[in-house]
Design an enzyme around this catalytic site. Structure first.
Site, mmCIF file in Angstrom:
data_model
loop_
_atom_site.group_PDB
_atom_site.id
_atom_site.type_symbol
_atom_site.label_atom_id
_atom_site.label_comp_id
_atom_site.label_asym_id
_atom_site.label_seq_id
_atom_site.Cartn_x
_atom_site.Cartn_y
_atom_site.Cartn_z
ATOM 1 C CB SER A 14 -0.937 -0.075 1.213
ATOM 2 O OG SER A 14 -1.850 0.971 1.240
ATOM 3 C CE LYS A 27 -4.845 -2.040 0.480
ATOM 4 N NZ LYS A 27 -4.932 -0.638 0.075
ATOM 5 C CG ASP A 47 7.699 4.481 -11.614
ATOM 6 O OD1 ASP A 47 8.410 3.465 -11.484
ATOM 7 O OD2 ASP A 47 6.493 4.435 -11.908
#
Length: 529
Positions: A300, A325, A311
Site C-alpha cells: 500500500s 496492493k 519511477d
C-alpha cells in the site's frame, strides 16, 4: 502441540495477511453523506428482512450480529481490502493511525495478578512522573487493580480518559518497601510510526517506518533533520513489514526526496476520473541518496513511496518484491462506532504502473500469495520472479520497471527461508519472546533499570543457558524450537528484545539490525559508489 515444519510458511503468510488487512487504511473521509441517504427497493428489501427477523423469529436474537454478518457478507463479495471495522475494534485502529492516544502512557502486562509496567512510553505523563519498567500498578484512583476481576476493557477505561484529567496511581517498585504514589494528569501519548532512526555509518543514516499514520510525515521530517545534522548524505529508508496507511503521509515522505513538481502517483476511479499528486518545493533530502528497503510484507503506502522514487529515478530499491496492493480505500462512519472502508479507486505509479496483484480467485488465494512465492523459489532467487512483458515500463532515464503484483527491487536480497528462521519469525510475532525477556529483567530489575544504553551493550550478554531457558519457555507453550545451528540468531534477537524493553524501539532496531542481510547490502552499495 509441535508446530510442524510444513506449517511455518502458512503461519507466516497468515501473519502477513493480517498485517496487510490492518494496513488497508488509505485516504479516509467521506463528506457527501447525502449520496447514501437515498432509498431504493434493494435497500428496503434488506431492511425488511432484518426487521422481519427481529420481530418474528422464534428465538431471541441479537440483531446487531445479523447486521455485522450482512455487512461482512456484502464486502466479502467486493475486493480483499474493502472491510468492516466493528465498534469494539474501531477505537484501537483509529488511535494507531492518528498517532496518539489519551492516557497515562505505559505499556504493560497483566502479570501474576498485577499490572506490570513493561515501559513508560517516552513523552507520556507516566515517563515524566518517573514511572519505570518493572513497576506494578496496584491502585488507580483508589481502584484495586490487583484483582482478577479487572478485565482489559475496564482497565483501559480506568487508565485512559480525557486530556488533563487527574489520576493518582500507587505503585509497588522492586527494592522499595512501601507503595509509591504518583499524581499527574492524563495527556496525549505519542504512538510513534518512525520506530528507528540512527546512523549506520558516518554518512549513511537509517530510518524505519512501521506504518503511515497521520503523524508519520512530521516524525520523518524530524528524524531526517537530525540525521542530516549528524552528517548523513545517504538514507536507508526501511519499509519492510510496513502494511501501509494514509496516502497523504506517504506523499509527504516522497516529497522530501524529490524536487518540485514531480509526479508521485495518480488515482483513477470507476468513472475514469484521474487525480494527480505532485511534489512541492523544499524537500529536505533532494540532493541526497536514498535506499528504500522493501519485502513481501511492504504494502500500500509503502509501495507508493517505493514506486514513486523508483519511477523518478531517485535512489535504489533493495530487498524483495513487495506485496502488491494498488487500491485506495475511503472510510464511512456507520453511526454506531463502526465503519466501512470501501475501495474507491486504483492508484498508479508515475510511469503508469498498477502494482495491484490479481484477486479474482478470492481472498484465500490472494492472501496466500506468500506461500506461492515461498514454494516457487521467488523469496530465494530473483530469477523466479515471473512478470509478463506487457507489464514493462520505462523510467525517464530508461530503466525498465514492471507493473502487476508489487514493486520489484533494483537490488534483490534473498530471504533466509530455513525452517528455524521462519519459526523464529513466528515466535517473534506471537509475543512469547517479549514475555520471556520481561521475566528475565524481573530477576534483577534495579540493576537493569540503572544501565545506560552504552553500559547495556558492553555489560549484558545472552548466555547459552538463557537461550536454552527460552527454548524451554517456548516448549512449555507448545512451540518446539532448536538452537544447534542458530544460537547467534537467538542471542541477537533476545538481546535486542531486552534493549527494546529497557530503552525503546530505536534500541531494538539498532541491535537487531547489526547482522541484517539487507542493511549489510545497502552499506556495501554505498562503499561501491
Amino acid at each position: 502441540m509441535k508446530i510442524q515444519r510444513k506449517y511455518i510458511p502458512i503461519l507466516f503468510g497468515l501473519g502477513i495477511a493480517l498485517g496487510i488487512l490492518l494496513g488497508s487504511l488509505l485516504d479516509f473521509g467521506y463528506n457527501d453523506t447525502a449520496l447514501f441517504a437515498t432509498s431504493n427497493s434493494k435497500k428496503e428489501k434488506l431492511n425488511k428482512l432484518i426487521d422481519y427477523i427481529d420481530y418474528e423469529y422464534v428465538d431471541a436474537i441479537n440483531t446487531d450480529s445479523i447486521v455485522d454478518v450482512t455487512v461482512n457478507g456484502i464486502l466479502d463479495n467486493l475486493d480483499p481490502h474493502s472491510s468492516y471495522i466493528p465498534p469494539d475494534e474501531y477505537l484501537a485502529v483509529e488511535e494507531s493511525m492518528k498517532g496518539d492516544f489519551v492516557g497515562i502512557g505505559v505499556s504493560f502486562y497483566p502479570y501474576n495478578d498485577s499490572i506490570a509496567v513493561i515501559q513508560a512510553i517516552k513523552g507520556g505523563p507516566s515517563a515524566r512522573a518517573g514511572v519505570k519498567g518493572g513497576d506494578r500498578i496496584i491502585y488507580a484512583d483508589g481502584i484495586d487493580l490487583s484483582q482478577n476481576a479487572i478485565t482489559d476493557d475496564s482497565l483501559s477505561r480506568i487508565l485512559k480518559g480525557k486530556v488533563r484529567t487527574p489520576i493518582e496511581i500507587k505503585i509497588k517498585r522492586p527494592g522499595e518497601e512501601d507503595l509509591l504514589t504518583f499524581n499527574f494528569k492524563r495527556d496525549r501519548v505519542p504512538i510513534s510510526s518512525v520506530i528507528g532512526s540512527y546512523m549506520l555509518t558516518d554518512e549513511l543514516g537509517y530510518v524505519k517506518i512501521n506504518r503511515f499514520a497521520e503523524s508519520t510525515h512530521q516524525e520523518f521530517e524530524e528524524a531526517l533533520t537530525d540525521l542530516k545534522n549528524q552528517g548523513a548524505t545517504s538514507i536507508a529508508l526501511d519499509l519492510r513489514d510496513n502494511p501501509g496507511g494514509y496516502i497523504s503521509s506517504a506523499e509527504g515522505v516522497v516529497d522530501e526526496f524529490l524536487e518540485e513538481d514531480k509526479l508521485i502517483l495518480f488515482t483513477k476511479n470507476k468513472s475514469g476520473n484521474i487525480s494527480n499528486s505532485y511534489t512541492d518545493s523544499g524537500g529536505l533530502f533532494e540532493d541526497g541518496e536514498v535506499f528504500v528497503l522493501i519485502n513481501e510484507n511492504s504494502a500500500s503506502a509503502s509501495e507508493i513511496v517505493a514506486g514513486a522514487l523508483q519511477d523518478n529515478d531517485k535512489g535504489t530499491i533493495v530487498g524483495r518484491r513487495s506485496f502488491g496492493k494498488g487500491l485506495v480505500q475511503r472510510e464511512m462512519d456507520l453511526g454506531d462506532g463502526s465503519a466501512v472502508r470501501l475501495t474507491i479507486a486504483r492508484y498508479y505509479t508515475p510511469t503508469g504502473r498498477s502494482i495491484q496483484k490479481p484477486y479474482e480467485l478470492g481472498d484465500k488465494d490472494y492472501f496466500e500469495d506468500y506461500l506461492n512465492r515461498y514454494e516457487n523459489g521467488e523469496l530465494r532467487s530473483v530469477d523466479s520472479i515471473k512478470v509478463a512483458d506487457s507489464l514493462k515500463f520505462r523510467t525517464p532515464k530508461g530503466k525498465i520497471v514492471y507493473g502487476g503484483g508489487g514493486i520489484i527491487p533494483d537490488v534483490f536480497v534473498p530471504k533466509n527461508t530455513d525452517y528455524e528462521v521462519e519459526h523464529l519469525n513466528y515466535v517473534l510475532r506471537s509475543g512469547y519472546m517479549r514475555l520471556f525477556i520481561f521475566e528475565q529483567l524481573e530477576k534483577d530489575r534495579p540493576y537493569y533499570n540503572a544501565l545506560s544504553m552504552e553500559q547495556f551493550k558492553n555489560e549484558v550478554t545472552i548466555s547459552d543457558a538463557v537461550i536454552e531457558d527460552f527454548i524451554s519457555f517456548a516448549r512449555f507453550r507448545k512451540i518446539t524450537l532448536k538452537a544447534s545451528n542458530y544460537k547467534e540468531l537467538y542471542r541477537r534477537y533476545l538481546k535486542a528484545t531486552m534493549a527494546g524493553q529497557l530503552f525503546g524501539n530505536n534500541a531494538f532496531e539498532m541491535m537487531v539490525n547489526q547482522e541484517d542481510d539487507v542493511i549489510q547490502k545497502v552499506i556495501s552499495l554505498t562503499k561501491e559508489e
